[in-house]
Every structure is written in C-alpha cells, then in structure tokens.
Design a protein around this motif. Sequence first.
Motif, short mmCIF file in Angstrom:
data_model
loop_
_atom_site.label_atom_id
_atom_site.label_comp_id
_atom_site.label_asym_id
_atom_site.label_seq_id
_atom_site.Cartn_x
_atom_site.Cartn_y
_atom_site.Cartn_z
N PHE A 11 -6.30 -3.10 -11.46
CA PHE A 11 -6.45 -4.28 -10.22
C PHE A 11 -7.79 -4.63 -10.42
N ASP A 12 -8.93 -3.86 -10.75
CA ASP A 12 -10.18 -4.19 -10.95
C ASP A 12 -10.43 -5.15 -12.15
N LYS A 13 -9.95 -4.68 -13.20
CA LYS A 13 -10.12 -5.47 -14.48
C LYS A 13 -9.45 -6.82 -14.40
N THR A 44 -8.74 5.66 0.17
CA THR A 44 -9.88 5.60 -0.62
C THR A 44 -10.83 6.78 -0.59
N ASP A 45 -11.75 6.97 -1.52
CA ASP A 45 -12.69 8.02 -1.43
C ASP A 45 -13.43 8.49 -0.06
N ASN A 46 -13.28 9.69 0.34
CA ASN A 46 -14.00 10.02 1.66
C ASN A 46 -14.02 11.34 1.62
N SER A 85 -6.05 5.86 -8.49
CA SER A 85 -7.12 5.47 -8.08
C SER A 85 -7.85 4.60 -9.07
N GLY A 86 -9.12 4.19 -9.03
CA GLY A 86 -9.75 3.67 -10.11
C GLY A 86 -10.03 4.50 -11.29
N GLY A 87 -9.88 5.69 -11.16
CA GLY A 87 -10.18 6.44 -12.43
C GLY A 87 -9.14 7.45 -13.06
O1 KG4 Z 1 -9.74 6.61 -4.92
P1 KG4 Z 1 -10.64 5.58 -5.10
O2 KG4 Z 1 -11.44 5.01 -3.73
O3 KG4 Z 1 -11.89 5.85 -6.12
C1 KG4 Z 1 -11.55 6.39 -7.30
O4 KG4 Z 1 -11.32 7.75 -7.18
O5 KG4 Z 1 -11.60 5.79 -8.16
O6 KG4 Z 1 -10.10 4.30 -5.45
C2 KG4 Z 1 -10.52 3.02 -5.93
C3 KG4 Z 1 -9.66 2.08 -6.48
C4 KG4 Z 1 -10.22 0.86 -6.83
O7 KG4 Z 1 -9.95 0.56 -8.39
C5 KG4 Z 1 -9.56 -0.37 -6.01
O8 KG4 Z 1 -9.32 -1.31 -6.75
C6 KG4 Z 1 -8.17 0.36 -5.69
O9 KG4 Z 1 -8.64 1.77 -5.50
N1 KG4 Z 1 -7.82 0.02 -4.51
C7 KG4 Z 1 -6.60 -0.80 -4.36
C8 KG4 Z 1 -6.46 -1.12 -3.08
N2 KG4 Z 1 -7.68 -0.71 -2.05
C9 KG4 Z 1 -8.51 -0.06 -3.13
N3 KG4 Z 1 -5.87 -1.02 -5.28
C10 KG4 Z 1 -4.66 -1.80 -4.67
N4 KG4 Z 1 -4.64 -2.08 -3.61
C11 KG4 Z 1 -5.49 -1.96 -2.42
N5 KG4 Z 1 -5.45 -2.29 -1.40
#
Ligand code: KG4
Length: 322
Positions: free
Chosen positions: A151-153, A284-286, A121-123
């Motif tokens: 990906f974000d950075k 993603t988070d839900n 994830s992002g974290g």
């Molecule tokens: O699990 P999440 O919704 O939140 C956290 O727990 O961080 O993950 C969010 C992360 C973000 O960094 C976002 O860029 C990444 O998931 N993300 C993806 C995609 N959709 C979301 N990374 C790569 N490809 C995707 N299609």
Amino acid sequence: MVKDGIEVISNVISSSKETFTNSGGVIPEKAAREQVRCTLPVIHQALDKADVSNEQIDAIAVTKGPGLLVSLLVGSTVARTLSSIWDKPLIGVHHTLGHLSSTWLDAIDEYKFPILSLSASGGHTDLWLRESHTKGKLLGRTRDDAAGEAFDKGAQLLGLSYPGGPSISKSAIDGNFDAFKFPLPLHDDESMDFSFSGLKTSLKYLLRDTPDFENQISDITASYQHAICKHLIDRIKKALEVYTQVKEVHLVGGASANIHLRTLAEEAIKPAVLRVPMKISYCTDNAAMIGAAAYYLVKEADEKAYEEFETVASMPLDEVVL
Ligand code: KG4
Ligand code: ZN
C-alpha cells in the motif's frame, strides 16, 4: 496500560505519521528523535488517564523487536530504567506477538483455539496457526514486500500521502475494483507464502501506460487495493482448506484496518468466524497490544515456546537485547 491481557485502561499513542506524510515513509533518525521527545510525556499521560500509580503496576512490557533499531533502543532503555527504579519485572515482547494479541483488547467474546491469524503490517505479513496465545506454527510469510508496504509503495507511485493504506482506501471509495486487472500472486504455488512486489510492478507499468491516470485514480486505487486483498484472502482460504479444525480467523496488523479486506474476508472464510481488533487504533502499532502479549507470556509461562516463536517468526529480532 492493560489489565489481565484484555482490559485496556489507557492506550496513549504519539505517532510521527504526520511528520512523514510527504516523505513516502519513515526516516529512522527523525523518528527516533521524536520518540526521545515524546516517550516520557506519553508514559505520564498513560498513568494519569488510567489513574494508576507506579506502585500498582505488576510489570513493564516493551517491544524487543523487530523494528527500527534506534527506536527499539530508545524504548528498551526507557523500559529498563523504569523497571530498575520502580523495581518491576521487565518483559520483552516480539512485535508480531503483540499484533497477534491485539484481538483480545477490550474483547467481549471468548475466542477458541486453534485460530488462524493473518498479521499484515508495513514490515511483515505472516499467516499463523495458533494453538494458544504464545504457541503456534508459521504457515506462510512474505517473500518480498509486506502487505502494508505494498500500500505504501503503491501510494508513493500514485502521488498519494503516507501511510499508503488509509490514503489508497480513501481514494478507492468511489472506484470500480474490476476496472483494472492485476495478477493473483503465487496462486498455484504449493506454499502459503505471500508476494507483493509483482503487484507493485504491475501498478508501475499501468501508470506508465496510462498517461491520463490522474483522471481514473479511484478506479486504479480500488483495483490495486482489491488485488492486495484478494491475494491475502487466497492464502487464508488455502490454509482453511488444509486446517479444517479452524473455526475462527483473526486479521491483525496495520492492514487489518482495511474495510475492503474485512468485507471480502468475512464472506470468503465462512463458516469460520472473522475477528478483528475492536478499534482501528488496535490494528496499527500500539502499546496496549504489547502489554496484552506480555500478560499471556507470563500466564502461559512457556519460555521455550516463546523462544521458538521468536526463531520461527518471519522477522528476526534485531540486536536489541533485554
Ligand atoms: O502495524 P503497523 O502500524 O506498523 C508496522 O508494524 O509496520 O502497520 C502500518 C502499515 C502501513 O504500511 C500502512 O499503510 C498500513 O499498515 N495500513 C493500512 C491501513 N491502515 C494502515 N493498510 C491498508 N488499509 C488501511 N486502512
Ligand atoms: Zn506493527
């Protein structure tokens, strides 16, 4: 709202993603203010959509952490209040266990343990060998940035919008992923850990040394995305070589929404079978994944195993206490 850890009766998401499109990331205070505004309407909508009254609910699940402290406090305060006034048990769930439970949401097939799960994830970026829903061993974790963070950075360096995963994969559709070479991090390292900061630095230097990079943006995003995915798959393959009893691999967390990652993984893990959440909104988070995890926590009722999970999980819990 989830029944028996599988059936999603309603899954209402209020996201502040759009608010942060141009800010490169989430601003904690702004996110918490939005959350205060949205939480009760979301709960009402979830009950309405499910056509369920509060008397019919067995328990309330809430994310314990890790995460942004202010957001966790808003969530746990609301959950505590509802648990008290509706007289329902309250179950605190580690965020990562929520993601690990997301492949069961709306699932049709029976899944067989042991399962190798990558939660990216992002974290956090964790590789788990799971013996059951709530028991498992953490095989590897990121030593610096998380995969989603890479990906974000990367998107921020490229001038693309937040969150970076979707914007990079969209830009990469027409690109050639072999156009630019990136290193394969930790390939010869004995661990099953991850490291993404080197890839981000390579991207930074590539952009510095490519004055007209805007004209090659899709080749750059495709190559960068490929490098992140290759590193994730390299670690999964290494784990499969050691844990030969594993017959299925699960990809969860925001980065598991990535189609390129899914395509590469499906091929690389054969003859093991790949499972991903049934919907992109479950990657993603839900809230549904937190409800499912709570169900399995009660079903397996092994508090000691869960305490161990929380201690071992790569992201420690914040100060939130339930
Ligand atoms: O699990 P999440 O919704 O939140 C956290 O727990 O961080 O993950 C969010 C992360 C973000 O960094 C976002 O860029 C990444 O998931 N993300 C993806 C995609 N959709 C979301 N990374 C790569 N490809 C995707 N299609
Ligand atoms: Zn998450």
